[in-house]
Design a protein around this motif. Sequence first.
Motif, PDB file in Angstrom:
ATOM      1  N   THR A  34      35.369  45.036  43.116  1.00  0.00           N
ATOM      2  CA  THR A  34      35.061  44.064  44.236  1.00  0.00           C
ATOM      3  C   THR A  34      33.905  44.559  44.547  1.00  0.00           C
ATOM      4  OG1 THR A  34      35.878  45.718  45.780  1.00  0.00           O
ATOM      5  CG2 THR A  34      37.565  44.034  45.217  1.00  0.00           C
ATOM      6  N   SER A  71      39.697  46.516  38.207  1.00  0.00           N
ATOM      7  CA  SER A  71      39.524  45.396  38.931  1.00  0.00           C
ATOM      8  C   SER A  71      38.055  45.910  39.419  1.00  0.00           C
ATOM      9  CB  SER A  71      40.214  45.241  40.378  1.00  0.00           C
ATOM     10  OG  SER A  71      40.277  46.417  41.200  1.00  0.00           O
ATOM     11  N   PRO A 118      28.796  39.386  41.554  1.00  0.00           N
ATOM     12  CA  PRO A 118      29.557  38.954  42.768  1.00  0.00           C
ATOM     13  C   PRO A 118      29.732  37.520  43.066  1.00  0.00           C
ATOM     14  CG  PRO A 118      27.330  40.000  43.210  1.00  0.00           C
ATOM     15  CD  PRO A 118      27.612  39.865  41.735  1.00  0.00           C
ATOM     16  N   ARG A 119      30.385  37.220  44.089  1.00  0.00           N
ATOM     17  CA  ARG A 119      30.875  35.874  44.834  1.00  0.00           C
ATOM     18  C   ARG A 119      29.431  35.219  45.029  1.00  0.00           C
ATOM     19  NH1 ARG A 119      35.721  34.705  46.905  1.00  0.00           N
ATOM     20  NH2 ARG A 119      37.690  35.471  45.700  1.00  0.00           N
ATOM     21  N   SER A 120      28.599  35.776  45.747  1.00  0.00           N
ATOM     22  CA  SER A 120      27.457  35.358  46.254  1.00  0.00           C
ATOM     23  C   SER A 120      26.345  36.436  45.857  1.00  0.00           C
ATOM     24  CB  SER A 120      27.521  35.025  47.683  1.00  0.00           C
ATOM     25  OG  SER A 120      28.146  35.714  48.361  1.00  0.00           O
ATOM     26  N   GLY A 132      34.094  43.938  49.260  1.00  0.00           N
ATOM     27  CA  GLY A 132      35.339  43.655  49.653  1.00  0.00           C
ATOM     28  C   GLY A 132      36.150  42.385  48.924  1.00  0.00           C
ATOM     29  N   ARG A 133      35.451  41.717  48.134  1.00  0.00           N
ATOM     30  CA  ARG A 133      35.902  40.575  47.575  1.00  0.00           C
ATOM     31  C   ARG A 133      35.679  40.680  45.994  1.00  0.00           C
ATOM     32  NH1 ARG A 133      31.582  36.284  49.434  1.00  0.00           N
ATOM     33  NH2 ARG A 133      33.230  34.703  48.898  1.00  0.00           N
ATOM     34  N   ASP A 134      36.789  40.112  45.313  1.00  0.00           N
ATOM     35  CA  ASP A 134      36.786  40.208  43.885  1.00  0.00           C
ATOM     36  C   ASP A 134      35.531  39.677  43.306  1.00  0.00           C
ATOM     37  OD1 ASP A 134      39.250  41.372  43.467  1.00  0.00           O
ATOM     38  OD2 ASP A 134      40.517  39.486  43.765  1.00  0.00           O
ATOM     39  N   ALA A 135      35.165  40.197  42.260  1.00  0.00           N
ATOM     40  CA  ALA A 135      33.756  40.066  41.689  1.00  0.00           C
ATOM     41  C   ALA A 135      34.291  39.669  40.261  1.00  0.00           C
ATOM     42  CB  ALA A 135      32.840  41.014  41.745  1.00  0.00           C
TER      43      ALA A 135
END
Length: 479
Positions: free
Chosen positions: A105, A103, A124-126, A108-111
């Motif tokens: 991240t 995994s 990354p998400r953003s 702290g957010r899944d990428a």
Amino acid sequence: MSPRSANPSVSLAFTVTACGLALLLTACGGAGGARGSSGSAGVGDPYFPKAGNGGYDVTHYALDLAYTPDSSATLTGTATITARAGVRLSAFDLDFKGMKVESVTVGGRDARWKRDGQELIVRPRSALAEGKLFETTVRYSGVPETLTDPDGSEEGWLPTADGAVALGEPVGSMAWFPGDHHPSDKATYDLSITVPKGLQAVSNGELRAETTNSAGTRTTYRWRTAQPMATYLATVAIGHYDITRTTTKNGLPVYTAVDPKEAVASRAVLASLPRIMEWEEYNFGPYPFSSTGAIVDRRGDAGYALETQNRPFFPGAPDTATLVHELAHQWFGDSVTPRSWRDMWLNEGFATYAEWLWSEDHGGDTAQESFDALYAGTYFDDPAESEAVWAFPPGRPSSAAHISDSPVYERGAMVLHKIRRTVGDDRFYDIVQGWAAAHRHGNADTADFTKYVERMAPGKDFGGIWKDWLYGDGKPAHA
Ligand code: TRP
Ligand code: ZN
């Protein structure tokens, strides 16, 4: 510590390219909708183009590892990498070879992530704003690979009879942790390693804690490297070791780990380590790190020593010259680190010259005698080896397969000796110590060095040394 961002041409080049490409996908530019660029898959090293990554600068690695050396030989790891974005980043690369990624991240957010050869590409998400400090966590497991260098030597993860050792010059560290694996990006480290109880695990920096789980089956060693370190100098050595802790006269902690089978052969030479450190501090200036030592294991087929930070690695009991050489690298290579692999002679020329100086100061050949023997072709027994000194200039190795050949080592030392002859001993030692101080914990390249020498010796002419000895093809016409 951040040479890449100090070099506008590099970041500009990849920003333009990445945006040029991204425009087609409408991901770049657009009124108010800029999503940022992708960091490049390399920093443009002339010898290892994929090494390192553009767009960010790592400040800290926290590596939590566990290894069982039995038949499974599996490493599990969590790498938490703190880095600063050098540009607005919609995606970036880490170097990571082999292993299985479980995994990733970011913050702290899944990428999203994918792998392409040695690149682990993270989206990354953003997008990450320019200048933002961000944390990437990669969980992984598997049997780490032993890599073969362009020159045929082995690095990366090297199993031993009772454990393993990790060696990373020039690009082997990507076999055991994801990162920005180029010497230009230095960072601090916290490394914890859990091994079956009864085994030791040794790394760079200082040992902060050693704890055994309540079942009494596994021991965790926590090491901290508080001064910046290039990834190629990171190590972990796992196995049975005799551990010795002492201090130098200046109170510097000395930690040595020796394979019991090499203990007798190592005892006398390692007993001289504090004395060598004192001699090197006298000659090179203050020691740049907070501890020293050595790791001696049995890895005959690795065949080489390496200047792993704080604690050089030896594949068997070292001789004094090799110990002097690897400890000298702590100043020249580990503290003052090459900006690219082209600048390798700044490491090896100085470390080789340290051997010559040690010999000169301890009743052996003078540096002048070493220089003369090389020039006369009598330094090596083998005539082919004597000839190989002139194969290419130290400042421009012929290819990645040759960055550790004798033009980098012996001819590099000859360049330093020519400088010494030009300026005299007093000024020469000022240059050696001043160079180590000026770039302490940083990076420097060959042009920085020649400029520094010229500035330190106004009125002296180094033109011929640079032209014939540092950059010239073939054997210089005059010694
Ligand atoms: N730097 C090591 C030394 O001389 C030698 C070495 C080991 C090396 N592995 C390498 C040099 C890979 C270049 C590339 O102390
Ligand atoms: Zn060396």
